[in-house]
Scaffold this motif. Structure first.
Motif, PDB file in Angstrom:
ATOM      1  N   GLY A   1       0.808  -1.215   0.000  1.00 44.42           N
ATOM      2  CA  GLY A   1       0.000   0.000   0.000  1.00 44.42           C
ATOM      3  C   GLY A   1       0.839   1.261   0.000  1.00 44.42           C
ATOM      4  N   GLY A   2       1.905   1.255   0.779  1.00 44.86           N
ATOM      5  CA  GLY A   2       2.807   2.398   0.794  1.00 44.86           C
ATOM      6  C   GLY A   2       3.486   2.610  -0.547  1.00 44.86           C
TER       7      GLY A   2
ATOM      8  N   MET B   1       2.249   1.731  -3.463  1.00 42.35           N
ATOM      9  CA  MET B   1       1.240   2.246  -4.416  1.00 42.35           C
ATOM     10  C   MET B   1       0.975   3.726  -4.178  1.00 42.35           C
ATOM     11  SD  MET B   1      -1.497  -0.833  -5.063  1.00 42.35           S
ATOM     12  CE  MET B   1      -2.364  -0.531  -3.561  1.00 42.35           C
ATOM     13  N   VAL B   2       0.899   4.132  -2.920  1.00 40.09           N
ATOM     14  CA  VAL B   2       0.668   5.555  -2.624  1.00 40.09           C
ATOM     15  C   VAL B   2       1.842   6.390  -3.119  1.00 40.09           C
ATOM     16  CG1 VAL B   2       0.524   7.224  -0.727  1.00 40.09           C
ATOM     17  CG2 VAL B   2      -0.909   5.183  -0.716  1.00 40.09           C
ATOM     18  N   SER B   3       3.058   5.884  -2.939  1.00 33.62           N
ATOM     19  CA  SER B   3       4.218   6.669  -3.382  1.00 33.62           C
ATOM     20  C   SER B   3       4.280   6.796  -4.895  1.00 33.62           C
ATOM     21  CB  SER B   3       5.503   6.040  -2.856  1.00 33.62           C
ATOM     22  OG  SER B   3       5.797   4.846  -3.528  1.00 33.62           O
TER      23      SER B   3
ATOM     24  N   LEU C   1       1.578   6.807  -6.873  1.00 37.43           N
ATOM     25  CA  LEU C   1       0.460   7.631  -7.301  1.00 37.43           C
ATOM     26  C   LEU C   1       0.675   9.108  -6.994  1.00 37.43           C
ATOM     27  CD1 LEU C   1      -2.541   5.381  -6.209  1.00 37.43           C
ATOM     28  CD2 LEU C   1      -1.641   5.711  -8.510  1.00 37.43           C
ATOM     29  N   ARG C   2       1.540   9.402  -6.090  1.00 38.34           N
ATOM     30  CA  ARG C   2       1.786  10.777  -5.674  1.00 38.34           C
ATOM     31  C   ARG C   2       2.582  11.446  -6.709  1.00 38.34           C
ATOM     32  NH1 ARG C   2       0.868  14.682  -2.740  1.00 38.34           N
ATOM     33  NH2 ARG C   2       1.778  15.265  -0.806  1.00 38.34           N
TER      34      ARG C   2
END
Length: 88
Positions: A80-81, A83-85, A87-88
């Motif tokens: 999850g981390g 993927m968030v990084s 997408l940012r």
């Protein structure tokens, strides 16, 4: 127990490779040093993830559900981390 010995051997190989690549990254000039340093960082990030995944599969195989679920939860947080990084 043989699986844990293979895991230990794999982690020792990762340790030696990271050390050698760090030396190359520190002392070789230019693009070569930067590439070796980047590979070293990749090993330093990847080795613990491989270890947790390996142990999670091992715990699931022997039937230790609590540790297997905790390992899966940790790997999910890491994914999850990541993927968030991205997408940012």
């Amino acid at each position: 127990m043989n699986d844990l010995r293979r895991l230990a051997s794999l982690m020792q190989i990762a340790l030696v490779a990271a050390f050698a690549l760090a030396l190359g990254g520190a002392f070789l000039p230019g693009r070569t040093g930067a590439i070796l340093g980047g590979i070293c960082i990749g090993i330093l990030i990847g080795a613990p993830i491989v270890r947790v995944a390996w142990l999670t599969v091992d715990w699931a195989r022997i039937g230790d559900r609590r540790f297997a679920l905790l390992g899966l939860a940790l790997l999910s947080v890491l994914a999850g981390g990541a993927m968030v990084s991205f997408l940012r």
